[in-house]
Design an enzyme around this catalytic site. Sequence first.
Site, short mmCIF file in Angstrom:
data_model
loop_
_atom_site.label_atom_id
_atom_site.label_comp_id
_atom_site.label_asym_id
_atom_site.label_seq_id
_atom_site.Cartn_x
_atom_site.Cartn_y
_atom_site.Cartn_z
N ASP A 184 0.85 -1.20 0.00
CA ASP A 184 0.00 0.00 0.00
C ASP A 184 0.88 1.24 0.00
O ASP A 184 1.77 1.37 0.84
CB ASP A 184 -0.89 0.00 1.25
N GLU A 268 -1.78 -1.48 -5.81
CA GLU A 268 -3.01 -0.83 -6.26
C GLU A 268 -2.86 -0.36 -7.69
O GLU A 268 -1.81 0.16 -8.06
CB GLU A 268 -3.31 0.39 -5.40
N ASP A 348 -2.75 1.86 7.17
CA ASP A 348 -2.09 1.43 5.93
C ASP A 348 -1.83 -0.07 5.94
O ASP A 348 -1.89 -0.73 4.89
CB ASP A 348 -0.77 2.18 5.74
#
Length: 380
Positions: A184, A268, A348
């Site tokens: 992340d 992502e 996170d």
Amino acid sequence: MRTYTYKLRPTKAQAAALTATLDTCRHLYNRALAERKGGWEQEQRSVTFAAQCATLPAQKRENPYLPAVHSQVLQNVLRRLDRAFDNFFRRVKAGEAKVGYPRFRGRGWYDSFCYPQWGNGAKLVDGRLVLSKIGSIRVCADRPLDGTPKTCSIVRKADGWYAHIACETTDTPLPATGESVGVDVGLTHFATLSTGETLANPRHYRAAERRLRKAQRRVSRRVKGSKRRAKARTLLAKAHLHVQRQRRDFAHKTALALVRRFDGIAVEALNIRGMLRNHALAKHIQDAGWGQFRQVLSDKAASAGRVVVAVNPAGTSQACSACGSRVPKKLSVRWHSCPYCGCELDRDHNAAINIKTRGDTAFGEPPALAAALNREPHTL
Ligand SMILES: [Zn+2]
């Protein structure tokens, strides 16, 4: 393909020949672009790469500068223009907004030329780069070539001349580790892993930002067209170069560490183009760093037989990584505290686990987390 970069140490005469080659290439590019543009605007006739190549011998007889450049380098200039047009038409066809027509290149906007066939005009002899029509140039060889050289590009940068030698290499898959990871990206840290580890933001980001800002201010203060402004611009370009190199170094080290440890890496899916439109310098530097890291990571993964998947980022920070419930929180809330299952995690870290879970689904393996918790895999 792997590209090796070597700094060149040309003599004064060689440096002049390199600059002259760039100028000749730039003029050829502009003339060829004008021909294509004129052909279309006046007679609706499209000029092809092959047609433009066919006119080179005649042009060489009239223009004394052209024979001073290796013929494959000249052809490569026309090839580049052809690619620029291909890209232009592809983007227009795809309906992209604001597609720029290939541009004429002014001084300083044409910084490289390419010998497209290794051994034909460019080769290494006794640690020196021998370029046809230019000479035998001293090379700072810090690491040896690995693989079969294919092409050689000569690039002018703010701090001198470089050779980029692209080599064909064979991939060496790493042994499987049976582990996957979710990554992340954050603001406080460069990235957080689903293992809970954090990758700190490189310290050079802050320093780079300061230096760039200072160099930029120096340029804007000075009178346009003056020598002092030109000097300031060179310093700014060098500062940018320095940041690029630090960023690349960081990206390579970090990506290598991940690729060694994990078979599957989930990140992502992000809109890098949209990100780079952000004008805040700090954010820009951070985004560029992440963009390059992603690129290096996929390259390294591919050659090591690892898999990188980009997962849908929607809701990764809101969903609870333990029970899948939606736990809405503002960006300022740094802690994930689930009222449904009692899961307590760094925000996170929670997002990274969600990314890993989505990645595991994409890798085609049972989501490791769900298996560990002995639950049905849930869709987030
Ligand atoms: Zn929960």
